[in-house]
Design an enzyme around this catalytic site. Structure first.
Site, PDB file in Angstrom:
ATOM      1  N   ARG A 200       0.839  -1.191   0.000  1.00 47.07           N
ATOM      2  CA  ARG A 200       0.000   0.000   0.000  1.00 47.07           C
ATOM      3  C   ARG A 200       0.876   1.244   0.000  1.00 47.07           C
ATOM      4  NH1 ARG A 200      -3.386  -2.654  -1.694  1.00 47.07           N
ATOM      5  NH2 ARG A 200      -5.390  -3.220  -0.775  1.00 47.07           N
TER       6      ARG A 200
ATOM      7  N   HIS B  78      -0.731  -0.630 -10.191  1.00 49.47           N
ATOM      8  CA  HIS B  78      -1.398  -1.575  -9.278  1.00 49.47           C
ATOM      9  C   HIS B  78      -1.738  -2.883 -10.014  1.00 49.47           C
ATOM     10  CE1 HIS B  78      -3.733  -1.695  -5.260  1.00 49.47           C
ATOM     11  NE2 HIS B  78      -3.581  -2.940  -5.689  1.00 49.47           N
TER      12      HIS B  78
HETATM   13  C1  OXD Z   1      -4.939  -5.557  -3.255  1.00 47.02           C
HETATM   14  C2  OXD Z   1      -5.343  -6.443  -4.359  1.00 47.02           C
HETATM   15  O1  OXD Z   1      -5.351  -5.779  -2.103  1.00 47.02           O
HETATM   16  O2  OXD Z   1      -5.086  -6.045  -5.540  1.00 47.02           O
HETATM   17  O3  OXD Z   1      -4.191  -4.586  -3.508  1.00 47.02           O
HETATM   18  O4  OXD Z   1      -5.891  -7.539  -4.130  1.00 47.02           O
END
Ligand code: OXD
Length: 305
Positions: A224, A272
């Site tokens: 994160r 991400h």
């Molecule tokens: C997260 C996912 O929690 O992509 O970042 O599962």
């Protein structure tokens, strides 16, 4: 008794919702699985989400259970109504994450991040390669994602240690507590962050943490963005103390177009993508947990506010 329970899928964008509705319908034969945009909110009893702010669940007055398709649910647990909620732990997610961690660690280990910069300068300057066994890699977090990732790195021959809040047995040494954190930072030439975001881990990677890391170290953050004090990271990179940061997560996502990370020569920005939740892989695990809830048993991987 699961018949006619309405399972609403609230994942953006609409095409992803459709994918989840299609896959889940095949596994939850006794339920009505629908896109939440196509029903009244008060019809929804079970909700399938990603990691939205928990307060957005308030519009579903009949909600009984929330199943996330994400591993980390830090936003979801804040301000959510008091119904059981589960995060997702599934082999499909774990494998993708371990594979991504191995890929990025290998890139840093074999100097590919630095060679890319040299390419930009048309600079032909080969270096001697270091054996994996001589490379110290640290993994912050030894949970559902951290432990398998550390194992994969260990299997690839790296000298791996992990860090957890409390002592744990494992296939690699697990350092624990405040003291252990200092130790893992000090030993890690490549540091992989796989911690959950909690009050205890927010801003953990700040100037003092970076100062403990060995000169020339690389940070890989697949957990994160809230763990990293961005100004301190930029300072550590600009001073040359840290060689590289590979970042898949950010305090604000999508990363704003004017953010200094985009153009920083020592930062690799990724959108991400380390372990995306693919409905085709993960629907069986999501459906199985919903079935557990509907049959009156305790669902797996419950999370609390
Ligand atoms: C997260 C996912 O929690 O992509 O970042 O599962």
């Amino acid at each position: 008794m699961t018949s006619s329970v309405l399972v609403g899928v609230a994942i953006d964008p609409a095409e992803r919702r459709a994918g989840w509705v299609g896959e889940l319908s095949a596994f939850l034969a006794g339920c009505r699985v629908v896109d939440v945009a196509q029903v009244e909110p008060d019809e929804v009893e079970v909700l399938v989400v990603g990691n939205p702010p928990g307060s957005t669940l308030a519009c579903y007055p009949s909600l009984r259970f929330v199943q996330s398709t994400w591993a980390g649910v830090d936003q979801l647990v804040v301000g959510a109504p008091p119904v059981p909620m589960s995060r997702l732990v599934a082999p499909g997610l774990t494998t993708l994450m371990s594979e991504f961690v191995l890929t990025t660690v290998l890139m840093a280990h074999r100097g590919l991040l630095e060679y890319r910069r040299r390419q930009m300068r048309a600079e032909w300057r080969p270096e001697a390669a270091v054996a994996a066994g001589a490379r110290k890699v640290g993994v912050l977090g030894f949970g559902a994602l951290g432990e398998p990732a550390a194992g994969r790195l260990h299997d690839a021959g790296f000298d791996v240690a992990a860090w957890a809040r409390t002592p744990r047995p494992g296939a690699v040494p697990v350092l624990a507590g405040r003291e252990g954190l200092g130790e893992i930072l000090a030993r890690s030439e490549i540091l992989v962050d796989l911690l959950p975001l909690t009050a205890a881990t927010r801003d953990l990677l700040d100037r003092s943490a970076f100062a403990l890391m060995p000169p020339g170290a690389t940070l890989i953050n697949v957990a994160r963005g809230g763990h990293v004090v961005e100004a301190d990271l930029l300072e550590a990179l600009d001073s040359g103390h840290l060689a590289d940061a590979v970042l898949d997560v950010f305090r604000e996502e999508p990363l704003p177009a004017d953010h200094p990370f985009w153009s920083h020569p020592r930062v690799t920005v990724l959108p991400h993508i380390a372990a995306p939740s693919r409905p085709s892989d993960l629907a069986p695990a999501v459906a199985a947990n919903i079935e557990l809830f509907l049959s009156g048993e305790e669902p797996n991987f419950l999370v609390g506010p």
